[in-house]
Design a protein around this motif. Structure first.
Motif, PDB file in Angstrom:
ATOM      1  N   ASP A 103      43.598  35.880  44.393  1.00  0.00           N
ATOM      2  CA  ASP A 103      43.745  37.185  43.990  1.00  0.00           C
ATOM      3  C   ASP A 103      43.302  37.881  44.686  1.00  0.00           C
ATOM      4  O   ASP A 103      43.343  38.510  44.279  1.00  0.00           O
ATOM      5  CB  ASP A 103      41.878  35.838  43.879  1.00  0.00           C
ATOM      6  CG  ASP A 103      41.792  34.875  42.872  1.00  0.00           C
ATOM      7  OD1 ASP A 103      43.263  34.893  42.253  1.00  0.00           O
ATOM      8  OD2 ASP A 103      40.776  34.617  42.439  1.00  0.00           O
ATOM      9  N   ARG A 159      46.309  40.052  45.110  1.00  0.00           N
ATOM     10  CA  ARG A 159      47.246  40.586  43.246  1.00  0.00           C
ATOM     11  C   ARG A 159      45.282  41.610  43.144  1.00  0.00           C
ATOM     12  O   ARG A 159      46.071  43.258  42.528  1.00  0.00           O
ATOM     13  CB  ARG A 159      46.940  39.132  42.585  1.00  0.00           C
ATOM     14  CG  ARG A 159      47.108  40.027  40.722  1.00  0.00           C
ATOM     15  CD  ARG A 159      47.094  39.320  39.653  1.00  0.00           C
ATOM     16  NE  ARG A 159      47.674  37.490  40.204  1.00  0.00           N
ATOM     17  CZ  ARG A 159      46.592  36.078  40.776  1.00  0.00           C
ATOM     18  NH1 ARG A 159      45.160  36.549  40.010  1.00  0.00           N
ATOM     19  NH2 ARG A 159      46.723  35.592  40.717  1.00  0.00           N
ATOM     20  N   LEU A 160      44.152  41.997  43.729  1.00  0.00           N
ATOM     21  CA  LEU A 160      43.207  43.180  43.977  1.00  0.00           C
ATOM     22  C   LEU A 160      44.031  44.126  44.334  1.00  0.00           C
ATOM     23  O   LEU A 160      43.731  45.371  43.553  1.00  0.00           O
ATOM     24  CB  LEU A 160      42.173  42.542  43.888  1.00  0.00           C
ATOM     25  CG  LEU A 160      41.078  43.480  43.667  1.00  0.00           C
ATOM     26  CD1 LEU A 160      40.852  43.744  42.164  1.00  0.00           C
ATOM     27  CD2 LEU A 160      40.044  42.883  44.784  1.00  0.00           C
ATOM     28  N   ASP A 174      47.132  45.831  42.182  1.00  0.00           N
ATOM     29  CA  ASP A 174      46.472  46.195  40.807  1.00  0.00           C
ATOM     30  C   ASP A 174      45.675  47.659  41.274  1.00  0.00           C
ATOM     31  O   ASP A 174      45.859  48.659  40.230  1.00  0.00           O
ATOM     32  CB  ASP A 174      45.537  45.729  40.245  1.00  0.00           C
ATOM     33  CG  ASP A 174      46.686  44.049  39.951  1.00  0.00           C
ATOM     34  OD1 ASP A 174      48.026  43.721  40.260  1.00  0.00           O
ATOM     35  OD2 ASP A 174      45.359  43.254  38.825  1.00  0.00           O
ATOM     36  N   TYR A 226      32.619  48.488  37.004  1.00  0.00           N
ATOM     37  CA  TYR A 226      34.131  48.427  37.737  1.00  0.00           C
ATOM     38  C   TYR A 226      35.406  48.382  37.159  1.00  0.00           C
ATOM     39  O   TYR A 226      35.168  48.537  35.791  1.00  0.00           O
ATOM     40  CB  TYR A 226      34.145  46.933  38.053  1.00  0.00           C
ATOM     41  CG  TYR A 226      32.961  46.371  39.109  1.00  0.00           C
ATOM     42  CD1 TYR A 226      33.176  46.756  41.170  1.00  0.00           C
ATOM     43  CD2 TYR A 226      31.771  45.986  39.389  1.00  0.00           C
ATOM     44  CE1 TYR A 226      32.604  45.865  41.572  1.00  0.00           C
ATOM     45  CE2 TYR A 226      30.926  46.461  40.708  1.00  0.00           C
ATOM     46  CZ  TYR A 226      31.533  46.429  41.520  1.00  0.00           C
ATOM     47  OH  TYR A 226      30.816  46.114  42.738  1.00  0.00           O
ATOM     48  N   PRO A 268      39.578  47.637  35.268  1.00  0.00           N
ATOM     49  CA  PRO A 268      39.814  46.537  34.814  1.00  0.00           C
ATOM     50  C   PRO A 268      40.138  45.570  35.981  1.00  0.00           C
ATOM     51  O   PRO A 268      40.887  43.985  36.149  1.00  0.00           O
ATOM     52  CB  PRO A 268      40.783  46.518  33.794  1.00  0.00           C
ATOM     53  CG  PRO A 268      40.280  48.121  33.365  1.00  0.00           C
ATOM     54  CD  PRO A 268      39.905  48.377  35.033  1.00  0.00           C
ATOM     55  N   ALA A 269      41.144  46.170  37.373  1.00  0.00           N
ATOM     56  CA  ALA A 269      41.624  45.440  37.969  1.00  0.00           C
ATOM     57  C   ALA A 269      40.822  44.289  38.835  1.00  0.00           C
ATOM     58  O   ALA A 269      41.538  43.013  39.300  1.00  0.00           O
ATOM     59  CB  ALA A 269      41.981  46.072  39.759  1.00  0.00           C
ATOM     60  N   SER A 288      38.758  42.581  36.752  1.00  0.00           N
ATOM     61  CA  SER A 288      38.983  41.761  36.066  1.00  0.00           C
ATOM     62  C   SER A 288      37.830  40.997  35.431  1.00  0.00           C
ATOM     63  O   SER A 288      37.241  40.001  36.031  1.00  0.00           O
ATOM     64  CB  SER A 288      39.281  40.492  36.360  1.00  0.00           C
ATOM     65  OG  SER A 288      41.014  40.825  36.683  1.00  0.00           O
ATOM     66  N   LEU A 289      36.667  41.878  35.164  1.00  0.00           N
ATOM     67  CA  LEU A 289      35.176  41.599  35.266  1.00  0.00           C
ATOM     68  C   LEU A 289      34.875  41.869  33.634  1.00  0.00           C
ATOM     69  O   LEU A 289      35.699  42.528  32.556  1.00  0.00           O
ATOM     70  CB  LEU A 289      34.387  42.762  36.082  1.00  0.00           C
ATOM     71  CG  LEU A 289      34.356  42.609  37.332  1.00  0.00           C
ATOM     72  CD1 LEU A 289      33.586  43.448  37.802  1.00  0.00           C
ATOM     73  CD2 LEU A 289      34.002  40.423  38.225  1.00  0.00           C
TER      74      LEU A 289
END
Ligand SMILES: CC(C)(COP(=O)(O)OP(=O)(O)OC[C@H]1O[C@@H](n2cnc3c(N)ncnc32)[C@H](O)[C@@H]1OP(=O)(O)O)[C@@H](O)C(=O)NCCC(=O)NCCS
Length: 164
Positions: A26, A29-30, A33, A158, A160-161, A163-164
């Motif tokens: 995760d 990926r963050l 992104d 925040y 979109p990276a 993912s909230l």
């Protein structure tokens, strides 16, 4: 140990470090992104002799009292498990904050270990009034420019990276 800016040559080692330290993909990926979105602002590695630690600060949408604040999200940071508790994380964090200050960033927001970040000046009380998707003792803020997070209602949005 050398602390220096990340270069693309480090990226495989950074991914492997984060996957190991967090036990999953995760955070890698963050990181990828945030870079792809052009939000990476301060990104450092600790090298000894391979990549033992990594930290990323990325641009974050923050406003207080109707005025934009030049703020960064601190996320993620990681140190190789067998190299933890040797000061590498602290050295990366201090170097990153110094660089952020030099580049005119005004504040840093973190969601993280409540026993770790306060020693570097992060405060949950400072973050508490901000309207954000997070709250509580793990949601902390640090002013690089004194007073910049005070003086009116504030919010943190925040990208979109996250993912909230
Ligand atoms: C958090 C982390 C980056 C700290 O790096 P480090 O090089 O071990 O940190 P330092 O050596 O500078 O500081 C050590 C201190 O960190 C604290 N610490 C380490 N991991 C911690 C954790 N999970 N929760 C709370 N405190 C922690 C310890 O209390 C230690 O202080 P002490 O030795 O006085 O008890 C590292 O432990 C790590 O990569 N953890 C896994 C990934 C992670 O959780 N990242 C942070 C996400 S918010």
């Amino acid at each position: 140990m050398v602390i220096r800016e990340r270069t693309p040559v480090d990226d495989r080692a950074i991914r492997s470090l984060n996957d190991t330290a967090f036990g999953g993909a995760d955070e890698s990926r963050l990181i990828e992104d945030l870079r792809a979105a052009g939000l990476g602002a301060v990104e450092l590695v600790a090298v000894d002799p391979s990549v033992a630690g990594h930290i990323l600060f990325s641009a974050l949408d923050v406003a207080v009292g109707g005025k934009p604040v030049r703020a960064l999200a601190l996320a993620p940071m990681a140190v190789q498990p067998h190299r933890q508790r040797q000061g590498i994380g602290g050295a990366l964090l201090r170097a990153g904050l110094q660089r952020a200050r030099e580049h005119g960033w005004q504040a840093v927001i973190v969601l993280g270990h409540q026993d770790y970040y306060p020693r570097f000046g992060f405060s949950a009380a400072l973050a508490h009034p901000l309207e954000a998707p997070f709250s509580g003792a793990s949601f902390m803020a640090l002013e690089l420019e004194p007073g910049v997070l005070q003086g009116g209602a504030g919010h943190v949005v925040y990208p979109p990276a996250f993912s909230l």
